[in-house]
Motif scaffolding. Structure first.
Motif, PDB file in Angstrom:
ATOM      1  N   ARG A   1       0.754  -1.229  -0.122  1.00  0.00           N
ATOM      2  CA  ARG A   1      -0.057  -0.101   0.009  1.00  0.00           C
ATOM      3  C   ARG A   1       0.891   1.144  -0.010  1.00  0.00           C
ATOM      4  N   LEU A   2       1.848   1.268   0.730  1.00  0.00           N
ATOM      5  CA  LEU A   2       2.940   2.349   0.752  1.00  0.00           C
ATOM      6  C   LEU A   2       3.623   2.521  -0.360  1.00  0.00           C
ATOM      7  N   ALA A   3       4.248   1.163  -0.995  1.00  0.00           N
ATOM      8  CA  ALA A   3       4.687   1.434  -2.326  1.00  0.00           C
ATOM      9  C   ALA A   3       3.927   1.995  -3.509  1.00  0.00           C
ATOM     10  N   ASP A   4       2.816   1.782  -3.418  1.00  0.00           N
ATOM     11  CA  ASP A   4       1.552   2.054  -4.366  1.00  0.00           C
ATOM     12  C   ASP A   4       1.510   3.563  -4.195  1.00  0.00           C
ATOM     13  N   GLY A   5       1.430   4.244  -2.951  1.00  0.00           N
ATOM     14  CA  GLY A   5       1.398   5.463  -2.970  1.00  0.00           C
ATOM     15  C   GLY A   5       2.525   6.412  -3.196  1.00  0.00           C
ATOM     16  N   LEU A   6       3.552   5.737  -2.744  1.00  0.00           N
ATOM     17  CA  LEU A   6       4.884   6.616  -3.117  1.00  0.00           C
ATOM     18  C   LEU A   6       5.188   6.718  -4.407  1.00  0.00           C
ATOM     19  N   ALA A   7       4.759   5.659  -5.332  1.00  0.00           N
ATOM     20  CA  ALA A   7       4.933   5.449  -6.684  1.00  0.00           C
ATOM     21  C   ALA A   7       4.267   6.783  -7.402  1.00  0.00           C
ATOM     22  N   ASN A   8       3.511   7.485  -6.862  1.00  0.00           N
ATOM     23  CA  ASN A   8       2.822   8.589  -7.502  1.00  0.00           C
ATOM     24  C   ASN A   8       3.505   9.803  -6.968  1.00  0.00           C
ATOM     25  N   GLY A   9       4.484   9.864  -6.114  1.00  0.00           N
ATOM     26  CA  GLY A   9       5.052  10.844  -5.637  1.00  0.00           C
ATOM     27  C   GLY A   9       6.210  11.352  -6.588  1.00  0.00           C
ATOM     28  N   ARG A  10       6.243  12.693  -6.658  1.00  0.00           N
ATOM     29  CA  ARG A  10       7.104  13.533  -7.662  1.00  0.00           C
ATOM     30  C   ARG A  10       8.481  13.245  -7.290  1.00  0.00           C
ATOM     31  N   GLY A  11       9.265  12.625  -8.475  1.00  0.00           N
ATOM     32  CA  GLY A  11      10.807  12.282  -8.054  1.00  0.00           C
ATOM     33  C   GLY A  11      11.185  11.057  -7.437  1.00  0.00           C
ATOM     34  N   LEU A  12      10.068  10.343  -6.859  1.00  0.00           N
ATOM     35  CA  LEU A  12      10.322   8.905  -6.268  1.00  0.00           C
ATOM     36  C   LEU A  12      10.494   7.578  -7.012  1.00  0.00           C
ATOM     37  N   VAL A  13      11.426   6.872  -6.706  1.00  0.00           N
ATOM     38  CA  VAL A  13      11.434   5.789  -7.887  1.00  0.00           C
ATOM     39  C   VAL A  13      11.494   4.652  -6.833  1.00  0.00           C
ATOM     40  N   LEU A  14      10.643   3.570  -7.015  1.00  0.00           N
ATOM     41  CA  LEU A  14      10.622   2.351  -6.418  1.00  0.00           C
ATOM     42  C   LEU A  14      12.025   1.474  -6.930  1.00  0.00           C
ATOM     43  N   GLU A  15      12.762   1.160  -6.182  1.00  0.00           N
ATOM     44  CA  GLU A  15      14.106   0.317  -6.539  1.00  0.00           C
ATOM     45  C   GLU A  15      13.892  -1.160  -6.550  1.00  0.00           C
ATOM     46  N   GLU A  16      13.030  -1.551  -5.869  1.00  0.00           N
ATOM     47  CA  GLU A  16      12.620  -3.042  -5.960  1.00  0.00           C
ATOM     48  C   GLU A  16      11.232  -3.350  -5.873  1.00  0.00           C
ATOM     49  N   GLN A  17      10.940  -4.366  -6.662  1.00  0.00           N
ATOM     50  CA  GLN A  17       9.534  -4.845  -6.244  1.00  0.00           C
ATOM     51  C   GLN A  17       9.310  -5.265  -4.814  1.00  0.00           C
ATOM     52  N   VAL A  18       8.237  -5.194  -4.272  1.00  0.00           N
ATOM     53  CA  VAL A  18       7.871  -5.288  -2.962  1.00  0.00           C
ATOM     54  C   VAL A  18       7.343  -6.583  -2.600  1.00  0.00           C
ATOM     55  N   ASP A  19       8.325  -7.422  -1.872  1.00  0.00           N
ATOM     56  CA  ASP A  19       7.847  -8.776  -1.499  1.00  0.00           C
ATOM     57  C   ASP A  19       7.291  -8.889  -0.092  1.00  0.00           C
ATOM     58  N   THR A  20       7.893  -8.170   0.921  1.00  0.00           N
ATOM     59  CA  THR A  20       7.387  -8.226   2.302  1.00  0.00           C
ATOM     60  C   THR A  20       7.186  -7.203   2.962  1.00  0.00           C
ATOM     61  N   ASN A  21       7.948  -6.837   3.756  1.00  0.00           N
ATOM     62  CA  ASN A  21       7.359  -5.645   4.556  1.00  0.00           C
ATOM     63  C   ASN A  21       8.561  -4.386   4.412  1.00  0.00           C
ATOM     64  N   MET A  22       9.249  -4.491   3.405  1.00  0.00           N
ATOM     65  CA  MET A  22      10.371  -3.367   3.119  1.00  0.00           C
ATOM     66  C   MET A  22      10.040  -2.649   1.754  1.00  0.00           C
ATOM     67  N   VAL A  23      10.215  -1.147   1.613  1.00  0.00           N
ATOM     68  CA  VAL A  23      10.001  -0.577   0.520  1.00  0.00           C
ATOM     69  C   VAL A  23      11.333   0.270   0.411  1.00  0.00           C
ATOM     70  N   LEU A  24      11.952   0.260  -0.775  1.00  0.00           N
ATOM     71  CA  LEU A  24      13.136   0.760  -0.933  1.00  0.00           C
ATOM     72  C   LEU A  24      12.795   2.111  -1.970  1.00  0.00           C
ATOM     73  N   VAL A  25      13.295   3.147  -1.830  1.00  0.00           N
ATOM     74  CA  VAL A  25      12.907   4.390  -2.550  1.00  0.00           C
ATOM     75  C   VAL A  25      13.960   5.195  -2.985  1.00  0.00           C
ATOM     76  N   ASN A  26      14.146   5.486  -4.266  1.00  0.00           N
ATOM     77  CA  ASN A  26      15.320   6.320  -4.715  1.00  0.00           C
ATOM     78  C   ASN A  26      14.908   7.676  -4.855  1.00  0.00           C
ATOM     79  N   VAL A  27      15.502   8.923  -4.143  1.00  0.00           N
ATOM     80  CA  VAL A  27      14.965  10.152  -3.908  1.00  0.00           C
ATOM     81  C   VAL A  27      15.677  11.119  -4.745  1.00  0.00           C
ATOM     82  N   LYS A  28      16.573  10.601  -5.684  1.00  0.00           N
ATOM     83  CA  LYS A  28      17.385  11.368  -6.585  1.00  0.00           C
ATOM     84  C   LYS A  28      17.033  12.509  -7.220  1.00  0.00           C
ATOM     85  N   GLU A  29      15.635  12.242  -8.010  1.00  0.00           N
ATOM     86  CA  GLU A  29      15.066  13.189  -8.733  1.00  0.00           C
ATOM     87  C   GLU A  29      14.290  13.979  -8.267  1.00  0.00           C
TER      88      GLU A  29
END
Length: 344
Positions: free
Chosen positions: A260-288
Motif C-alpha cells: 500500500r505504501l509502495a503504491d502511494g509513493l509511486a505517485n510521488g514526484r521524483g520518487l522511484v521504487l528500486e525493488e518489487q515489494v515482496d514483504t515489509n520493506m520499501v526501497l525508494v530512490n529520491v535523487k530526482e
C-alpha cells in the motif's frame, strides 16, 4: 511520529508482557529453565530440526553458527550484501578468524554456478571453504524472498562438496508468509538456521539457532564463551513463545501495508521504487526530488516520519506491528504534500 525505520522498533504485546510476568523460570546454563526448554522445542519442531537454542540476538546467533561450523583460516561464501558481511562489524573475522568470499547476487540470490565456482580447490595457497551462508528474506536487497528453488540448488552444490550451509533467516517468517512455503521446507535446504523472535514477531529480545542435536550441543559452548549463557531467562523466552504461536500470521498485514505504501509513493514526484515489494520493506530512490538521502530524511522528520538511509539516494521504509493502515495513508499524504505528486 510514524516510525518506519525498521521492524526492530516494535513493542511487545500485552500478552507478551503478561507471559514474561508469569513465566516459570530456572537456571538456563544448567538447562533447567522450563520456559526456555518449551521455546526451543517449539522452534525446533517448527523448523524441522532436531534441536534449537535460544540466543540474545540474530547477530549472536549467526556468529555462534560460524564459530561452531568453522576453523580459523576458513573462508565463508556469502552474497555481497549479506547481513553477515555488511552489518555485523566484521565479527566473523574478529571472533572466528575466517574471511568472507562474496558473490554478487540478483535480488539477494546467488547463482548456484557462481557458488560452485567460488568453492576452493585443494591448494596450499588457498583457504578451505568452511561454510556457505544464505539469507532469507534478504535485508539489503529490500526484504525480497529468495526462491526456494535457488536455496535447493545451492544446498545440492554444498552437499556435493561436503560443505555445511547456514541460513540467516532473521525474517524467514516473512518469507514463509509471503511465499506460502513452509518454514520446514526452507530450513530443509540448510544445516543450520537462525531466526529472530523480535522484528516483525514483536518479542522484545531474542533469536533461535536450530540444527542437529550434536551441532546445538557444540554451539552451547560457543554461546557461553561469548557471554551468552543466561540464568532465569524464561522471562524473555516467554514472549518468544507468544511470538511463535500468535504473531506469525499477522505478518501479512505488514506486507499488505508495504505494498500500500509502495503504491502511494509511486505517485510521488521524483520518487522511484528500486525493488518489487515482496514483504515489509520499501526501497525508494529520491535523487530526482533534488535531495540526497540525508536531506530527504531530514525533511521526513519535519513531517513526523522516520525512515533510514540505505544508500546515497536510497531510503528504506519498513512496515511493522506498530504501524496501522491509517498511518500508511498519513505517510503517503504528508510526502505528497511536501514533495508533490506525479500529476501535480
Amino acid at each position: 511520529m510514524i516510525d518506519l525505520r525498521s521492524d526492530t522498533v516494535t513493542k511487545p504485546t500485552e500478552a507478551m508482557r503478561q507471559a514474561a510476568f508469569e513465566a516459570e523460570v530456572g537456571d538456563d546454563v544448567y538447562e533447567e529453565d522450563p520456559t526456555v526448554t518449551r521455546l526451543e522445542a517449539t522452534a525446533a519442531e517448527m523448523l524441522g530440526k532436531e534441536a534449537a537454542m535460544f540466543v540474545t540476538s540474530g547477530t549472536q546467533g549467526n556468529q555462534i553458527a560460524v564459530l561452531t561450523h568453522c576453523q580459523p583460516g576458513n573462508e565463508i561464501i556469502m552474497e555481497e550484501n549479506a547481513h553477515l558481511f555488511v552489518y555485523e562489524g566484521a565479527a566473523i573475522s574478529a571472533f572466528a578468524g575466517v574471511q568472507p568470499r562474496t558473490i554478487r547476487g540478483k535480488r539477494g540470490a546467488m547463482a548456484p554456478d557462481d557458488v560452485r565456482g567460488a568453492i576452493r580447490s585443494e591448494d596450499i595457497h588457498f583457504p578451505e571453504t568452511g561454510l556457505i551462508c544464505l539469507e532469507n528474506t534478504h535485508n539489503k536487497a529490500g526484504g525480497v524472498v529468495v526462491p526456494l528453488e535457488n536455496m535447493q540448488e545451492i544446498y545440492e552444490v554444498a552437499r556435493e562438496h561436503g560443505i555445511p550451509v547456514h541460513l540467516d533467516g532473521a525474517r524467514l517468517f516473512n518469507a514463509s508468509v509471503a511465499s506460502g512455503v513452509s518454514l520446514k521446507r526452507y530450513a530443509a535446504q540448510t544445516d543450520t538456521v537462525q531466526v529472530c523472535l523480535s522484528k516483525g514477531l514483536g518479542a522484545p529480545v531474542g533469536s533461535i539457532i536450530a540444527g542437529s542435536s550434536e551441532f546445538i550441543q557444540r554451539a552451547r559452548k560457543w554461546r557461553k564463551r561469548l557471554g551468552g549463557g543466561l540464568r532465569q531467562v524464561g522471562m524473555i523466552a516467554a514472549p518468544g513463545l507468544i511470538a511463535l504461536t500468535e504473531m506469525i500470521d499477522r505478518l501479512k498485514e505488514d506486507h499488505d501495508h508495504a505494498k500500500r505504501l509502495a503504491d502511494g509513493l509511486a505517485n510521488g514526484r521524483g520518487l522511484v521504487l528500486e525493488e518489487q515489494v515482496d514483504t515489509n520493506m520499501v526501497l525508494v530512490n529520491v535523487k530526482e526530488t533534488g535531495h540526497d538521502a540525508d536531506s530527504f530524511l531530514a525533511a521526513l522528520e519535519e513531517e513526523g516520519i522516520k525512515a533510514v538511509k540505505y544508500g546515497p539516494y536510497t531510503i528504506r521504509f519498513v512496515t511493522n506491528y506498530g504501524v496501522a493502515s491509517k498511518d500508511i495513508d498519513t505517510v503517503t499524504e504528508r510526502i505528497h504534500n511536501r514533495f508533490g505528486t506525479v500529476s501535480s
